[in-house]
Scaffold this active site. Sequence first.
Site, PDB file in Angstrom:
ATOM      1  N   ARG A  19       0.834  -1.207   0.000  1.00  7.74           N
ATOM      2  CA  ARG A  19       0.000   0.000   0.000  1.00  7.74           C
ATOM      3  C   ARG A  19       0.865   1.252   0.000  1.00  7.74           C
ATOM      4  O   ARG A  19       1.879   1.323   0.705  1.00  7.74           O
ATOM      5  CB  ARG A  19      -0.913   0.014   1.231  1.00  7.74           C
ATOM      6  N   ASP A  20       0.434   2.230  -0.798  1.00  8.94           N
ATOM      7  CA  ASP A  20       1.120   3.520  -0.838  1.00  8.94           C
ATOM      8  C   ASP A  20       0.962   4.229   0.508  1.00  8.94           C
ATOM      9  O   ASP A  20      -0.104   4.216   1.116  1.00  8.94           O
ATOM     10  CB  ASP A  20       0.530   4.382  -1.967  1.00  8.94           C
ATOM     11  N   ILE A  21       2.041   4.864   0.946  1.00 11.25           N
ATOM     12  CA  ILE A  21       2.031   5.523   2.256  1.00 11.25           C
ATOM     13  C   ILE A  21       1.168   6.785   2.252  1.00 11.25           C
ATOM     14  O   ILE A  21       0.716   7.231   3.308  1.00 11.25           O
ATOM     15  CB  ILE A  21       3.485   5.845   2.697  1.00 11.25           C
ATOM     16  N   ASN A  24       4.424   6.569 -13.607  1.00 10.40           N
ATOM     17  CA  ASN A  24       4.997   7.893 -13.812  1.00 10.40           C
ATOM     18  C   ASN A  24       6.447   7.750 -14.265  1.00 10.40           C
ATOM     19  O   ASN A  24       7.173   6.890 -13.766  1.00 10.40           O
ATOM     20  CB  ASN A  24       4.941   8.700 -12.513  1.00 10.40           C
ATOM     21  N   VAL A  68      10.187   8.220  -7.017  1.00 10.13           N
ATOM     22  CA  VAL A  68      11.018   7.097  -6.573  1.00 10.13           C
ATOM     23  C   VAL A  68      11.548   6.407  -7.826  1.00 10.13           C
ATOM     24  O   VAL A  68      10.762   5.967  -8.678  1.00 10.13           O
ATOM     25  CB  VAL A  68      10.227   6.109  -5.699  1.00 10.13           C
ATOM     26  N   HIS A  74       7.648   1.370 -10.926  1.00 11.09           N
ATOM     27  CA  HIS A  74       6.519   0.869 -10.171  1.00 11.09           C
ATOM     28  C   HIS A  74       5.239   1.270 -10.877  1.00 11.09           C
ATOM     29  O   HIS A  74       5.198   2.267 -11.600  1.00 11.09           O
ATOM     30  CB  HIS A  74       6.531   1.402  -8.737  1.00 11.09           C
ATOM     31  N   HIS A  93       1.206   2.132 -10.186  1.00 12.65           N
ATOM     32  CA  HIS A  93       0.187   2.490  -9.199  1.00 12.65           C
ATOM     33  C   HIS A  93      -1.140   1.831  -9.589  1.00 12.65           C
ATOM     34  O   HIS A  93      -1.556   1.926 -10.752  1.00 12.65           O
ATOM     35  CB  HIS A  93      -0.060   4.002  -9.183  1.00 12.65           C
TER      36      HIS A  93
HETATM   37  P1  5GP Z   1       5.962   8.140  -7.976  1.00 13.82           P
HETATM   38  O1  5GP Z   1       5.698   9.558  -7.557  1.00 13.82           O
HETATM   39  O2  5GP Z   1       7.450   7.878  -8.076  1.00 13.82           O
HETATM   40  O3  5GP Z   1       5.198   7.690  -9.179  1.00 13.82           O
HETATM   41  O4  5GP Z   1       5.380   7.243  -6.806  1.00 13.82           O
HETATM   42  C1  5GP Z   1       6.058   7.032  -5.608  1.00 13.82           C
HETATM   43  C2  5GP Z   1       5.024   6.675  -4.573  1.00 13.82           C
HETATM   44  O5  5GP Z   1       5.689   6.132  -3.454  1.00 13.82           O
HETATM   45  C3  5GP Z   1       4.213   7.863  -4.071  1.00 13.82           C
HETATM   46  O6  5GP Z   1       2.830   7.666  -4.355  1.00 13.82           O
HETATM   47  C4  5GP Z   1       4.510   7.889  -2.570  1.00 13.82           C
HETATM   48  O7  5GP Z   1       3.384   8.228  -1.780  1.00 13.82           O
HETATM   49  C5  5GP Z   1       4.985   6.482  -2.302  1.00 13.82           C
HETATM   50  N1  5GP Z   1       5.911   6.380  -1.178  1.00 13.82           N
HETATM   51  C6  5GP Z   1       6.934   7.230  -0.893  1.00 13.82           C
HETATM   52  N2  5GP Z   1       7.579   6.808   0.211  1.00 13.82           N
HETATM   53  C7  5GP Z   1       6.951   5.658   0.615  1.00 13.82           C
HETATM   54  C8  5GP Z   1       7.190   4.745   1.712  1.00 13.82           C
HETATM   55  O8  5GP Z   1       8.105   4.895   2.524  1.00 13.82           O
HETATM   56  N3  5GP Z   1       6.335   3.690   1.810  1.00 13.82           N
HETATM   57  C9  5GP Z   1       5.298   3.492   0.923  1.00 13.82           C
HETATM   58  N4  5GP Z   1       4.536   2.424   1.121  1.00 13.82           N
HETATM   59  N5  5GP Z   1       5.069   4.322  -0.117  1.00 13.82           N
HETATM   60  C10 5GP Z   1       5.891   5.392  -0.267  1.00 13.82           C
END
Ligand code: 5GP
Length: 117
Positions: free
Chosen positions: A29-31, A87, A96, A100, A102
Amino acid sequence: MPMTLFHKIIQREIPADIVYEDEHLIAFRDIAPQAPVHVLFVPKQDYATLNDVPADAPDVVGRLAAAAARYAKAQGFADDGYRIVMNCNGHGGQTVFQIHLHLLAGAPLGRFGTPQA
Ligand code: 5GP
């Protein structure tokens, strides 16, 4: 490739709410959820961005989408619907740098793709 926090989740160095794992990928799960259901599907192979996935390795991405669809069916929201998003880099909003996917679900989702003001 530098270790990201997703690598640390895979290696259990930092905690996460893991909902699925196999030899190829992990899902948790996303944080900071952007929908009632927000799960991230992350491959165990290292690629910083979608641009880095070789043309002859489409399975890496296909497995993420297939796992997301399986999860949606298993959780009972596949027929209502959901969205999958990857993304890439700055304009895509990637934060990140381990690829990945979503999975967003649980309510009607708004439109997307609007440039930032
Ligand atoms: P991006 O912005 O790279 O597409 O998505 C990265 C996602 O990682 C974001 O939706 C963010 O909320 C999530 N995220 C960042 N740090 C953490 C973490 O420590 N744990 C979890 N579970 N999700 C995280």
